[in-house]
Every structure is written in structure tokens, then in C-alpha cells.
Design an enzyme around this catalytic site. Sequence first.
Site, PDB file in Angstrom:
ATOM      1  N   GLN A 185       0.834  -1.172   0.000  1.00  0.00           N
ATOM      2  CA  GLN A 185       0.000   0.000   0.000  1.00  0.00           C
ATOM      3  C   GLN A 185       0.876   1.230   0.000  1.00  0.00           C
ATOM      4  O   GLN A 185       1.825   1.330   0.750  1.00  0.00           O
ATOM      5  CB  GLN A 185      -0.873  -0.016   1.264  1.00  0.00           C
ATOM      6  CG  GLN A 185      -1.775   1.180   1.361  1.00  0.00           C
ATOM      7  CD  GLN A 185      -2.984   0.857   2.223  1.00  0.00           C
ATOM      8  OE1 GLN A 185      -2.936  -0.027   3.049  1.00  0.00           O
ATOM      9  NE2 GLN A 185      -4.055   1.586   2.016  1.00  0.00           N
ATOM     10  N   GLY A 222       0.817   5.784  -0.569  1.00  0.00           N
ATOM     11  CA  GLY A 222      -0.043   6.910  -0.248  1.00  0.00           C
ATOM     12  C   GLY A 222      -1.142   7.066  -1.278  1.00  0.00           C
ATOM     13  O   GLY A 222      -2.212   7.605  -0.996  1.00  0.00           O
ATOM     14  N   PHE A 223      -0.910   6.538  -2.444  1.00  0.00           N
ATOM     15  CA  PHE A 223      -1.792   6.750  -3.590  1.00  0.00           C
ATOM     16  C   PHE A 223      -2.851   5.678  -3.727  1.00  0.00           C
ATOM     17  O   PHE A 223      -3.852   5.871  -4.365  1.00  0.00           O
ATOM     18  CB  PHE A 223      -0.939   6.743  -4.846  1.00  0.00           C
ATOM     19  CG  PHE A 223       0.088   5.659  -4.762  1.00  0.00           C
ATOM     20  CD1 PHE A 223      -0.254   4.353  -5.021  1.00  0.00           C
ATOM     21  CD2 PHE A 223       1.388   5.940  -4.349  1.00  0.00           C
ATOM     22  CE1 PHE A 223       0.659   3.341  -4.883  1.00  0.00           C
ATOM     23  CE2 PHE A 223       2.314   4.909  -4.222  1.00  0.00           C
ATOM     24  CZ  PHE A 223       1.946   3.621  -4.496  1.00  0.00           C
ATOM     25  N   GLY A 224      -2.618   4.521  -3.125  1.00  0.00           N
ATOM     26  CA  GLY A 224      -3.566   3.432  -3.301  1.00  0.00           C
ATOM     27  C   GLY A 224      -2.872   2.098  -3.116  1.00  0.00           C
ATOM     28  O   GLY A 224      -1.807   2.020  -2.511  1.00  0.00           O
ATOM     29  N   LYS A 243      -0.654  -1.227  -9.920  1.00  0.00           N
ATOM     30  CA  LYS A 243      -0.761  -0.111  -8.986  1.00  0.00           C
ATOM     31  C   LYS A 243      -2.070   0.607  -9.299  1.00  0.00           C
ATOM     32  O   LYS A 243      -2.256   1.094 -10.410  1.00  0.00           O
ATOM     33  CB  LYS A 243       0.419   0.822  -9.246  1.00  0.00           C
ATOM     34  CG  LYS A 243       0.980   1.510  -8.046  1.00  0.00           C
ATOM     35  CD  LYS A 243       2.080   2.470  -8.514  1.00  0.00           C
ATOM     36  CE  LYS A 243       3.202   2.624  -7.539  1.00  0.00           C
ATOM     37  NZ  LYS A 243       4.228   3.555  -8.028  1.00  0.00           N
ATOM     38  N   ASP A 274      13.969  10.163  -4.828  1.00  0.00           N
ATOM     39  CA  ASP A 274      13.478   9.369  -3.696  1.00  0.00           C
ATOM     40  C   ASP A 274      14.107   7.982  -3.696  1.00  0.00           C
ATOM     41  O   ASP A 274      13.436   6.965  -3.576  1.00  0.00           O
ATOM     42  CB  ASP A 274      11.948   9.273  -3.731  1.00  0.00           C
ATOM     43  CG  ASP A 274      11.384   8.815  -2.378  1.00  0.00           C
ATOM     44  OD1 ASP A 274      12.138   8.839  -1.379  1.00  0.00           O
ATOM     45  OD2 ASP A 274      10.201   8.440  -2.333  1.00  0.00           O
TER      46      ASP A 274
END
Length: 808
Positions: free
Chosen positions: A520, A522-524, A540, A637
Site C-alpha cells: 500500500q 499513499g496513492f492506493g 498499482k 526518492d
Amino acid sequence: MKTSMEGYTILFFCSLLLSIFLTSTATDTITMSQPIRDGETIVSAGGSFELGIFSPDSMKRYLGIWYKKISIPTVVWVANRESTPLVDSSGVLKVTKEGILQLLNRNGSIIWSSNSSRWAQNPVAKLLDTGNLVVIDEKDDNPENFLWQSFDYPCDTLLPGMKLGRNMTTGLEWHLSSWKSTDNPSPGDFTYRLDPQGFPQFVVRDGSVEQFRSGPWNGLHFSGFPDQIPYTTYNPHFVFNQKETYYTDELCNDSVVTRLVLNRNGIIQRFSWNDQTQDWDLSQSVPKDNCDNYAICGAYGSCNIGNSQDYCGCLKGFVPKSQQDWDISDYSNGCVRRMPLNCGSGDGFTKHSGIKFPDTRYSWYNESMTLKECESLCLKNCSCMAYTSLDVRNGGSGCLLWFGDLIDIRAFPEDKKEIYIRMASSEIGMSLSLKLDQVGSKKKKRVWIIVSLALLVGMVFLGLGLTLFVRKKKKLSREGKKGHTVERGYTTEELELPLFDLATVANATNNFSINNKLGQGGFGLVYKGVLEDGQEIAVKRLSKNSRQGLNEFKNEVIHIAKLQHRNLVKLLGCCLQVDETILIYEFMPNKSLDFFIFDHTRSILLDWTKRFQIIIGIAQGLLYLHRDSRLRIIHRDLKAGNILLDNKMNPKISDFGLARSFDENETEGNTKKVVGTYGYMSPEYAIDGLYSVKSDVFSFGVLLLEIAWRLYIEGKPLELIDASIGDSSNTSEVLRAIHVGLLCVQRCPEDRPNMSTVVLMLGSESELPQPKQPGFFNERNLVGTDSSSHKHEPCSTNEVTITLLEAR
Ligand SMILES: *[C@@H]1O[C@H](CO)[C@@H](O)[C@H](O)[C@H]1NC(C)=O
Ligand SMILES: *[C@@H]1O[C@H](CO)[C@@H](O)[C@H](O)[C@H]1NC(C)=O
Ligand SMILES: *[C@@H]1O[C@H](CO)[C@@H](O)[C@H](O)[C@H]1NC(C)=O
Ligand SMILES: *[C@@H]1O[C@H](CO)[C@@H](O)[C@H](O)[C@H]1NC(C)=O
Ligand SMILES: *[C@@H]1O[C@H](CO)[C@@H](O)[C@H](O)[C@H]1NC(C)=O
Ligand SMILES: *[C@@H]1O[C@H](CO)[C@@H](O)[C@H](O)[C@H]1NC(C)=O
């Protein structure tokens, strides 16, 4: 209910009967008066192996040997694989008075028989605890006097004690041949056998076509299996002389169960039985990648699986024979010398290491010569192209010479064995002066890089042929074949990205079943899926009201869709339907790097060799992003959680949600919103929002330290490192990696190397600069923003580290 009870009772009695029956016939011997029938077996004295008639499919029955103590049925030898199988359960195995084993069918016809060279008084067949079925004169089990042994007729499995090679006295040849399929033991297309021409080596062939070469034996292992050492459970032996040439595994510990198999796809695999998991552990598998394909880069070409552009390059001092062919990724013609040899007036040699030694078919050797004698002998003969020590043990001895073109070379960065390749003296002068430049100042270094790039014209052209490469790679790469899905959907014109149908995606993920959930963000959610053709995918799915997510999604698509590199995760397509936004990636079975390095038990699974491969892979991927990709991208990132691992533990950089591309001229950006992961973030980015390739280098440095430092510091590591290769050069490699890591996390971005220098530093043994104080985020405030100020003492642990690095 009643009937099933009865069923159980009957079953119980049957198994009771069976066990009585089995114990009563649990002998290891077949005598003339006591043949065995289908359903009966003999078991070796120590209980390791069992012989009997088995049936891989319901129709055909074979006489074979399998492990007795192992819960997974594993057949290691089959008698009648080349003749006809038995078609019913009336087969009988008997020993004749001539000492011949015969397998008879219902009609009493001989389906298969053994051979015997001698007469015996009272011949018996006995199954030994090694898995060897032997015919002996009763009570005489001296191996010299075996009348016949199954070890002389290997199938697809090499057990410890079996030989692979040739007895020149008797003419017996031992080789492996694959099964046709999992339920058909008759000989398939692949063989693994000794090639006695020149210095002996082993070759996997598909029919008569070479697929893979073991490379020459160097006293410790075959050149093509650099990661075969160390041996803790078995010792490999290679014997070669006028009378016999063979390879054999010798067990160090009788309770260890290990086997080498040539599987039906032509892959050589070593399995060891794991008592804890009750399963076979696969510890070795070759060919392991495309670079193992025989002669894939042609003569004087070297295959490097870590290359960011393409696999094939030319050896130093060589250029593609036909640039046109090379541009379209046809490497079969290989490379030629840039400077022709001038045999009469003194050629010389350049030293190469980290490569698989070329095909020894046209080679010559002498076991007692020194390397110096070897060199002068090679120099004297104009067709001698390379030489090396025959045996690397005890500082090296013997001489191996290659004649004619050098072929089937690949890069093994971790292998330090040296080979000397003949070069024109003019070429040697040049590379020497280049080397001198390399140790000079920073400026000179850049010049050197440019010059050497210009010289390695082949490489440059590879860069130009990128688009072609992307298309052609499919042809070359086995993985590519199943990975590409361009034909599956339409392509959106702008992104050239295949579109998936929502129904297809839903179907593949069991309608986004919670059981398929991988993780999981932050977006889904991310789901695992399987397409109809069996391809595994990761899906995703953007949760419906995440705006931040939508931006990152778009960003990811824009950046990753145009990238192709073996160390970047591959986006297979997307699905934009109804109100769904879904991205489809290749599936990574080994999760992410953090899953391994931050877990005490799993971390043990990653030995130094694997870690180093992972480091190099990440560096290559990042170098591609920074320098070679069409967009030139800063990832922003980079962290262990974003490094995914494929089934071969190759690292793939993922998650481009925060990535930014930049122009050639613009190398630094500024952002008001600092996003990313603290701990991996460089001080100038975390505080001032300045990002550049150097902030990625910083994150890479943190990663590198996490990978290397943990292994090093956790106490067990040095054993681990040493055990994983048995070579102290590994320890220095770990320290070198840590040193490079420290260089990457220096406080001032200018001090940090760029990724191309990092790759060079990791891959060479040149001296490294002294790292300055690292720029940890929380230290910045203490030290102040003047990054050139070094008034504050660096913390002592760092000093210790650095001294340690130097001391080694
Ligand atoms: C046995 O012999 C019969 C006749 O001689 C023949 O039809 C049959 O195919 C044979 N069976 C086997 C298993 O060879
Ligand atoms: C048996 O021996 C003969 C001669 O020694 C040889 O030609 C034949 O191939 C051997 N057969 C088997 C199955 O080994
Ligand atoms: C090869 O054959 C000879 C003669 O039979 C024998 O003495 C020798 O031990 C054999 N070598 C191997 C490796 O089996
Ligand atoms: C042999 O292996 C077994 C099980 O792996 C182990 O318990 C035993 O200590 C080993 N023996 C030696 C001598 O290494
Ligand atoms: C191998 O080299 C040694 C030492 O130079 C020499 O005495 C010997 O004759 C050579 N053997 C062969 C087969 O050439
Ligand atoms: C060089 O070596 C090759 C291969 O062994 C041989 O055929 C040739 O005669 C040698 N030439 C000279 C000049 O010794």
C-alpha cells in the site's frame, strides 16, 4: 460415513502389509535366485537410495534409482531411457550368471541390459549408498573389480563420486544428457560433455550447437563459474592427464545431499537438500544470463550484463568489425584490433581481469612452465593471442596459450584472475599514458574519460544506437521475449505505452482481491496479477480521490514510460478507463531491498557477491537516469524500499513519482516543497530545497552504506564475506564500497563524485580520495550553512572508519 471408515481400515491394512512386505525385502542386493519385480525395490545399506520400477506418466514404466530419505520424489538415474519403456507392471530385473543385468517385459523379451567385461563366480547386483548400482562378484566390492556400474552411464544427474569426462584408456565417456520432458526420461536435446580439444573444458550443446561453456579449470573452479566457491559441502575435482580427464564432486560430509542436474532446458543446476524446509535449495544455475550464451558478442567482444547501453562491447584496444552490424545489434562478427599487430617488431601484452577466459578449443598448455616462460613462448609465435597461468593456486603456475581469435568472453567484475592479451606495442604505449592521466588531477581525469570514450568508438556508437537497441534487444534477450507486451494493446501516441483493458486487469488480479494485495502506498494499493498468458504483473491502482497521487502517477508515467534499462523497473502499460487510473509493471518476486537488509535473518541470505551485484546494478541504473537516458532524470526518492529485486536478485529502481527531468545545461533545480524520505535526503535538499544529480548521489551513498556497512559491522560479516568467496579480495571490496559510500555522502555536493565516477571507482582498484565530513541532515544545523567550513571536528567514528579503510 461408513464406507469411508471402511476405506481407511483397508488403507491401514494395506500400508501395514506394505511395510511388512518392504521390510522383509529391504535388501541392497539382487542375486541370480532373487530377481525383483515391478513393485519391489532394493534399498542401499545406509538407506540413502532406492532402486525399482517407477512411472513418470501413467503409460510408461522405467527402471530407476531415486533418493530414499527425501520426501520429494527425485529420480537420479534411469536404466532403460534409451530403449523402450515397459508398458505394464510385469517387468522383472534379474542378474544372469554371466553377471549381466537384464530388464524383461511380460513376454520375457530383454528391454534393457547391462554389460560385463569379466567373468564372475557368483555375480550379484548391489545398490551402494552413493547411488551407484554395481555388479560385483559376491563379497568382492573393491571398486577396481566392479563388473559394471551405473555411474559409468550418467543420465541427467551428477551425484558426488560420479565422473564427467573421458577415460582415454578404456574409451569410456561420461556426460550428462537432459530428459526430454519432466515425464519422459529419454534423452532430450541437451548434453553437457567434455570437449577435449585444446585445454579441456565442458560444453552444453543443443544438438550440436554450443550453448554454454564452462571455461577452463584454473585449479579452483571453472572460469565460467566464478561464484562456485566456496565449497563447504563438497569439493570439486578436475583431473587431467594423458590417461583420463574428468570432473567429480567429492562430498566433505556424508550427510549432505547434493546433485548437479542438466535440466530439460539445458540449464545446469546444483541442488542441495534442505532438511529444515524439506525442499531442494538451488545454489547454482548456469547459463545465468544472456552473457552466458556462447560467443554472443563475437571475437574479441566482451559481454557485460551490467552495461547500461547494451550487453556487447569490444575489449580494450578493439573496435567493432562492422559498425553497421553493431548499430543494429548484430554482434556476431565481433571486434577487430584498432592497431594491427606487428609480430616481427615486438608486440606486447595488456593485462585483463574480471572476464571469463575465452574458448580454449585452440589452446595449448604446459603444467610446469612459469608465467614468464609462458609470455616469451607466446611472444615468439605470431598466432598466439593470449596467455595465462594454468593454475592460480599458490601464486600461479603452468602456462595456457590461446591461438587464433579469442571468442566467448564475458565480464565477471568480481573475478580477479588475470589474462594477458597480445596487443600492438603502439597500443600499449597509449593505454599506459592514459593510465597516468587517470591518477592525475580531477581535470585530467575528465580528459581521460573523454579520450577513452572517443577511443572506445564502439561504446559511443552503442549509445547512438539506443533506439535500435531497444527494439533489437527483444530478439536477443530471452527475458525480453516474455516481457514485452507492446503487441497486446493499442499504444497511446504520446507515450508509446500499451493500454490495458480494465476487464483484463480485473481478471488478472481476481477482481482486485485483497488476497492479491502486495502493498500500500499513499496513492492506493498494489496488487499481484497473472495475465492470461501466464505473465506475472504488479498492478498499482490509484485510489479514487487522491490528487497528490494523480500528480505522482502522471509524473511516473511520463518518466518511466520512456526509459528502458535492466536496472529500472519496467512499466508494461496502463489502464485509464471509467474512473480508474492503473499502472501495470513487471512483477518482482523478491520484493524490495529493505525487506532483506533490515531483517536480521533475511539479511544473511545476501552474501557479499550478491550485495555487490546489487550495488553495481543500482549504480548502473542511476547512471543511466543521470547521463544516458533521453530525459536525464533525477530520481529524488532513492531508498532501499524503492529498489525492487527480480527472481535473480537483480535490482530495479522503482517509483518515479517524485522524479524530475532536467536539461543538459541545467543541473540543479530548486523546489519549495521538499518531498522524499528523510535519512536518504542530502542536507542541501532537505534544508534549501536544492536538488541535483548530487542529491541522488547522496541517497545512493546512504544506500551503499546500508548495504555494505551493515554486512561489515554486524560482526558475523567478515566470516560471511570470506565464506562467500573464500578470497580476501572481498574484504577489500567491501571496504572499498564503504569508502565510495562515504565519498557520496560528503556534505558539499561539489565534493561528491558523479555516478559515472562512482561506477568507475566501484569497478576498479585505483586509489580513492579521502572522504570529507559526511553531511547528515541533523548535523547541518550544528555546523552551519557554510559548507566549506571544516572547523568543527568530524565525529571520531568517521575518523576511525577512514583510517581503517586506509590500513587495509
Ligand atoms: C508380447 O508378445 C505378443 C505376441 O507375441 C505381442 O503381441 C505383444 O505386443 C508382446 N508384448 C510386449 C509387451 O512386448
Ligand atoms: C557393451 O559392450 C559392447 C562392447 O564392449 C559395447 O559395444 C556396447 O556399447 C556396450 N553396451 C552398453 C549398453 O554399454
Ligand atoms: C580408466 O581405465 C583404466 C583401465 O581400465 C583404469 O585403470 C582407470 O582407473 C580408469 N580411470 C578412471 C578415471 O576411471
Ligand atoms: C555433517 O552435516 C550434518 C548435517 O548437516 C551436521 O550435523 C554434521 O555436524 C556435519 N558433520 C561434519 C563433520 O561436518
Ligand atoms: C613443459 O615445460 C617444461 C619447462 O619449460 C619443459 O621441460 C617440458 O618439456 C614442457 N612440456 C611439454 C609437453 O612441452
Ligand atoms: C604457432 O603455434 C601454432 C599452434 O600451436 C603452430 O601451428 C605454429 O606452427 C606455431 N608457429 C611457430 C612459428 O612456431
